[in-house]
Motif scaffolding. Structure first.
Motif, PDB file in Angstrom:
ATOM      1  N   UNK A 140       3.687  22.494 -28.225  1.00  0.00           N
ATOM      2  CA  UNK A 140       4.120  22.418 -29.365  1.00  0.00           C
ATOM      3  C   UNK A 140       4.333  23.606 -30.156  1.00  0.00           C
ATOM      4  N   UNK A 141       3.341  24.539 -30.322  1.00  0.00           N
ATOM      5  CA  UNK A 141       3.422  25.784 -30.841  1.00  0.00           C
ATOM      6  C   UNK A 141       4.493  26.639 -30.212  1.00  0.00           C
ATOM      7  N   UNK A 142       4.701  26.600 -28.841  1.00  0.00           N
ATOM      8  CA  UNK A 142       5.785  27.322 -28.217  1.00  0.00           C
ATOM      9  C   UNK A 142       7.064  26.993 -28.526  1.00  0.00           C
ATOM     10  N   UNK A 143       7.505  25.632 -28.452  1.00  0.00           N
ATOM     11  CA  UNK A 143       8.325  24.797 -28.805  1.00  0.00           C
ATOM     12  C   UNK A 143       8.938  25.404 -30.294  1.00  0.00           C
ATOM     13  N   UNK A 144       8.099  25.351 -31.029  1.00  0.00           N
ATOM     14  CA  UNK A 144       8.243  25.520 -32.683  1.00  0.00           C
ATOM     15  C   UNK A 144       8.671  27.179 -32.561  1.00  0.00           C
ATOM     16  N   UNK A 145       8.062  28.057 -31.952  1.00  0.00           N
ATOM     17  CA  UNK A 145       8.342  29.505 -32.046  1.00  0.00           C
ATOM     18  C   UNK A 145       9.751  29.554 -31.515  1.00  0.00           C
ATOM     19  N   UNK A 146      10.022  28.927 -30.248  1.00  0.00           N
ATOM     20  CA  UNK A 146      11.336  29.168 -29.695  1.00  0.00           C
ATOM     21  C   UNK A 146      12.338  28.725 -30.388  1.00  0.00           C
ATOM     22  N   UNK A 147      12.357  27.324 -30.902  1.00  0.00           N
ATOM     23  CA  UNK A 147      13.532  26.782 -31.809  1.00  0.00           C
ATOM     24  C   UNK A 147      13.582  26.980 -33.103  1.00  0.00           C
ATOM     25  N   UNK A 148      12.702  27.836 -33.752  1.00  0.00           N
ATOM     26  CA  UNK A 148      12.726  27.909 -35.160  1.00  0.00           C
ATOM     27  C   UNK A 148      14.015  28.213 -35.869  1.00  0.00           C
ATOM     28  N   UNK A 149      14.925  28.927 -35.210  1.00  0.00           N
ATOM     29  CA  UNK A 149      16.282  29.199 -35.797  1.00  0.00           C
ATOM     30  C   UNK A 149      17.364  28.002 -35.615  1.00  0.00           C
ATOM     31  N   UNK A 150      17.131  27.355 -34.433  1.00  0.00           N
ATOM     32  CA  UNK A 150      17.937  26.510 -33.877  1.00  0.00           C
ATOM     33  C   UNK A 150      17.998  25.047 -34.303  1.00  0.00           C
TER      34      UNK A 150
END
Length: 75
Positions: free
Chosen positions: A28-38
């Motif tokens: 979840x944290x990795x997804x949050x970081x990767x998709x923060x701008x999108x």
């Protein structure tokens, strides 16, 4: 089944649940970081709440496991 065997089995199950929760939290944290701008704001908020809930569950399972380990020491 002896009490010591039951406690060992419970600790084993708690370890499995703990590992699943850790993997979920990291994902979840990795997804949050990767998709923060999108991602949309709503999705980011839901993910952040999910991270918070999973982290609380990790701490709770950890406390339960340590209580079981302490109980195992007393036998």
């Amino acid at each position: 089944m002896a009490k010591i065997d039951k406690l060992k089995e419970e600790i084993g199950w708690l370890k499995i649940i703990f590992a699943i929760l850790i993997a979920t939290d990291i994902s979840l944290v990795a997804w949050l970081v990767q998709n923060y701008g999108k991602a949309s704001q709503l999705l980011l908020i839901v993910c952040a709440i999910g991270v918070l809930l999973v982290t609380v569950a990790i701490v709770w399972i950890n406390k339960i496991a340590y209580r079981k380990i302490d109980e195992l020491e007393e036998l």
